[in-house]
Every structure is written in structure tokens, then in C-alpha cells.
Design a protein around this motif. Structure first.
Motif, PDB file in Angstrom:
ATOM      1  N   GLY A   1      -3.334  -7.927 -11.271  1.00 45.37           N
ATOM      2  CA  GLY A   1      -4.031  -8.851 -10.387  1.00 45.37           C
ATOM      3  C   GLY A   1      -3.953  -8.363  -8.948  1.00 45.37           C
ATOM      4  O   GLY A   1      -2.923  -7.868  -8.517  1.00 45.37           O
ATOM      5  N   LEU A   2      -5.051  -8.497  -8.232  1.00 46.65           N
ATOM      6  CA  LEU A   2      -5.097  -8.119  -6.821  1.00 46.65           C
ATOM      7  C   LEU A   2      -5.422  -9.347  -5.989  1.00 46.65           C
ATOM      8  O   LEU A   2      -6.304 -10.123  -6.338  1.00 46.65           O
ATOM      9  CB  LEU A   2      -6.160  -7.045  -6.572  1.00 46.65           C
ATOM     10  CG  LEU A   2      -5.974  -5.729  -7.308  1.00 46.65           C
ATOM     11  CD1 LEU A   2      -7.157  -4.807  -7.062  1.00 46.65           C
ATOM     12  CD2 LEU A   2      -4.693  -5.052  -6.886  1.00 46.65           C
ATOM     13  N   LYS A   3      -4.729  -9.496  -4.871  1.00 44.07           N
ATOM     14  CA  LYS A   3      -4.928 -10.656  -4.019  1.00 44.07           C
ATOM     15  C   LYS A   3      -5.930 -10.386  -2.891  1.00 44.07           C
ATOM     16  O   LYS A   3      -6.585 -11.288  -2.405  1.00 44.07           O
ATOM     17  CB  LYS A   3      -3.578 -11.062  -3.426  1.00 44.07           C
ATOM     18  CG  LYS A   3      -3.578 -12.344  -2.673  1.00 44.07           C
ATOM     19  CD  LYS A   3      -2.153 -12.692  -2.251  1.00 44.07           C
ATOM     20  CE  LYS A   3      -2.110 -13.974  -1.478  1.00 44.07           C
ATOM     21  NZ  LYS A   3      -0.759 -14.309  -1.074  1.00 44.07           N
TER      22      LYS A   3
ATOM     23  N   THR B   1       0.831  -1.194   0.000  1.00 44.87           N
ATOM     24  CA  THR B   1       0.000   0.000   0.000  1.00 44.87           C
ATOM     25  C   THR B   1       0.871   1.251   0.000  1.00 44.87           C
ATOM     26  O   THR B   1       1.826   1.348   0.766  1.00 44.87           O
ATOM     27  CB  THR B   1      -0.910   0.009   1.252  1.00 44.87           C
ATOM     28  OG1 THR B   1      -1.687  -1.183   1.229  1.00 44.87           O
ATOM     29  CG2 THR B   1      -1.813   1.217   1.261  1.00 44.87           C
ATOM     30  N   GLY B   2       0.537   2.187  -0.869  1.00 42.92           N
ATOM     31  CA  GLY B   2       1.239   3.466  -0.933  1.00 42.92           C
ATOM     32  C   GLY B   2       2.388   3.512  -1.912  1.00 42.92           C
ATOM     33  O   GLY B   2       2.905   4.583  -2.208  1.00 42.92           O
ATOM     34  N   ASN B   3       2.828   2.375  -2.444  1.00 45.27           N
ATOM     35  CA  ASN B   3       3.894   2.366  -3.441  1.00 45.27           C
ATOM     36  C   ASN B   3       3.323   2.585  -4.823  1.00 45.27           C
ATOM     37  O   ASN B   3       2.180   2.234  -5.095  1.00 45.27           O
ATOM     38  CB  ASN B   3       4.657   1.044  -3.429  1.00 45.27           C
ATOM     39  CG  ASN B   3       5.487   0.835  -2.191  1.00 45.27           C
ATOM     40  OD1 ASN B   3       5.454  -0.236  -1.607  1.00 45.27           O
ATOM     41  ND2 ASN B   3       6.242   1.817  -1.764  1.00 45.27           N
ATOM     42  N   THR B   4       4.144   3.154  -5.700  1.00 49.98           N
ATOM     43  CA  THR B   4       3.787   3.301  -7.103  1.00 49.98           C
ATOM     44  C   THR B   4       4.691   2.386  -7.914  1.00 49.98           C
ATOM     45  O   THR B   4       5.920   2.511  -7.858  1.00 49.98           O
ATOM     46  CB  THR B   4       3.960   4.755  -7.579  1.00 49.98           C
ATOM     47  OG1 THR B   4       3.108   5.591  -6.807  1.00 49.98           O
ATOM     48  CG2 THR B   4       3.624   4.897  -9.055  1.00 49.98           C
TER      49      THR B   4
ATOM     50  N   GLY C   1     -11.416  -6.080  -1.795  1.00 50.26           N
ATOM     51  CA  GLY C   1     -11.625  -4.669  -1.477  1.00 50.26           C
ATOM     52  C   GLY C   1     -10.445  -3.778  -1.811  1.00 50.26           C
ATOM     53  O   GLY C   1     -10.487  -2.576  -1.560  1.00 50.26           O
ATOM     54  N   GLY C   2      -9.382  -4.334  -2.362  1.00 48.53           N
ATOM     55  CA  GLY C   2      -8.227  -3.530  -2.749  1.00 48.53           C
ATOM     56  C   GLY C   2      -8.561  -2.643  -3.935  1.00 48.53           C
ATOM     57  O   GLY C   2      -9.501  -2.886  -4.681  1.00 48.53           O
ATOM     58  N   SER C   3      -7.805  -1.571  -4.102  1.00 50.33           N
ATOM     59  CA  SER C   3      -8.025  -0.689  -5.243  1.00 50.33           C
ATOM     60  C   SER C   3      -6.685  -0.203  -5.778  1.00 50.33           C
ATOM     61  O   SER C   3      -5.694  -0.151  -5.053  1.00 50.33           O
ATOM     62  CB  SER C   3      -8.906   0.498  -4.852  1.00 50.33           C
ATOM     63  OG  SER C   3      -8.227   1.315  -3.923  1.00 50.33           O
ATOM     64  N   ILE C   4      -6.669   0.118  -7.045  1.00 49.92           N
ATOM     65  CA  ILE C   4      -5.467   0.624  -7.705  1.00 49.92           C
ATOM     66  C   ILE C   4      -5.863   1.723  -8.676  1.00 49.92           C
ATOM     67  O   ILE C   4      -7.033   1.884  -9.024  1.00 49.92           O
ATOM     68  CB  ILE C   4      -4.732  -0.492  -8.478  1.00 49.92           C
ATOM     69  CG1 ILE C   4      -5.662  -1.090  -9.547  1.00 49.92           C
ATOM     70  CG2 ILE C   4      -4.202  -1.549  -7.551  1.00 49.92           C
ATOM     71  CD1 ILE C   4      -4.952  -1.996 -10.515  1.00 49.92           C
ATOM     72  N   GLU C   5      -4.883   2.477  -9.117  1.00 49.26           N
ATOM     73  CA  GLU C   5      -5.056   3.445 -10.196  1.00 49.26           C
ATOM     74  C   GLU C   5      -4.064   3.051 -11.275  1.00 49.26           C
ATOM     75  O   GLU C   5      -2.898   2.774 -10.975  1.00 49.26           O
ATOM     76  CB  GLU C   5      -4.740   4.854  -9.702  1.00 49.26           C
ATOM     77  CG  GLU C   5      -4.889   5.911 -10.764  1.00 49.26           C
ATOM     78  CD  GLU C   5      -4.525   7.300 -10.255  1.00 49.26           C
ATOM     79  OE1 GLU C   5      -4.168   8.141 -11.089  1.00 49.26           O
ATOM     80  OE2 GLU C   5      -4.587   7.526  -9.039  1.00 49.26           O
TER      81      GLU C   5
END
Length: 97
Positions: A73-75, A33-36, A78-82
Motif C-alpha cells: 500500500g502507498l499513501k 524514500t531510498g530504503n529497501t 505519485g509514489g512508486s516502488i519496485e
């Protein structure tokens, strides 16, 4: 997961593994979380590299060919990405514009 099947490759943040066609190598830094995270495809020299928070992690793939399809892919539920599939400039320390 991406990289676990033939003709796919990916970078996993939970263990720093770099996967391609079902083979994994542990050498990239972990991310969370918080990394780009970026993946730059250079079609001039047919290479690809990843970035973490704007810093290049070095060339990951050479001799790219064929049609490429971006995916994420998200593990976690409820996770989110941009994502940026080219609508904005790709930023990293080697190209700060």
C-alpha cells in the motif's frame, strides 16, 4: 491499510508500526524514500520477518497458515516502488548470495 483488517498484517514506514488484524505495535524502525524493505516468508518453520536495507528486523510472525496474498500500500499520490515476488533471489545480511 494493510494490517487494519482481519487476517492481514503489515509494516508501516511512517511510524514504524507493525499491524496485524487491526492491532498495531510500534517497534520497528521508520522507513522512507531510498530504503529497501523486505518480507521473508519461511515455509519450513512457518515464520515471517522483515528486513530494512538488508538487515533482519527479527521474526514478526509465527505459525503462518492458510493462503497468503502479497500486497503493498502507498499513501502518497505519485509514489512508486519496485517489488520482487520471487523472480530474483531474496537478499539480506544473513543470506548475502
Amino acid at each position: 491499510f494493510i494490517g487494519w483488517v482481519d487476517d492481514s498484517w503489515g509494516y508501516n514506514g511512517d511510524d514504524g508500526s507493525f499491524g496485524f488484524s487491526g492491532r498495531y505495535i510500534l517497534y520497528l524502525p521508520l522507513f522512507s524514500t531510498g530504503n529497501t524493505i523486505g518480507c521473508c516468508l519461511n515455509f519450513k518453520n512457518n515464520t515471517a520477518f522483515y528486513t530494512k536495507n538488508g538487515i533482519s528486523l527479527g521474526i514478526a510472525f509465527q505459525n503462518l497458515k492458510g493462503t497468503l496474498y502479497p500486497c503493498v500500500g502507498l499513501k502518497s499520490q505519485g509514489g512508486s516502488i519496485e517489488v520482487n515476488f520471487g523472480s530474483r533471489k531474496f537478499k539480506f545480511a544473513g543470506n548475502p548470495e
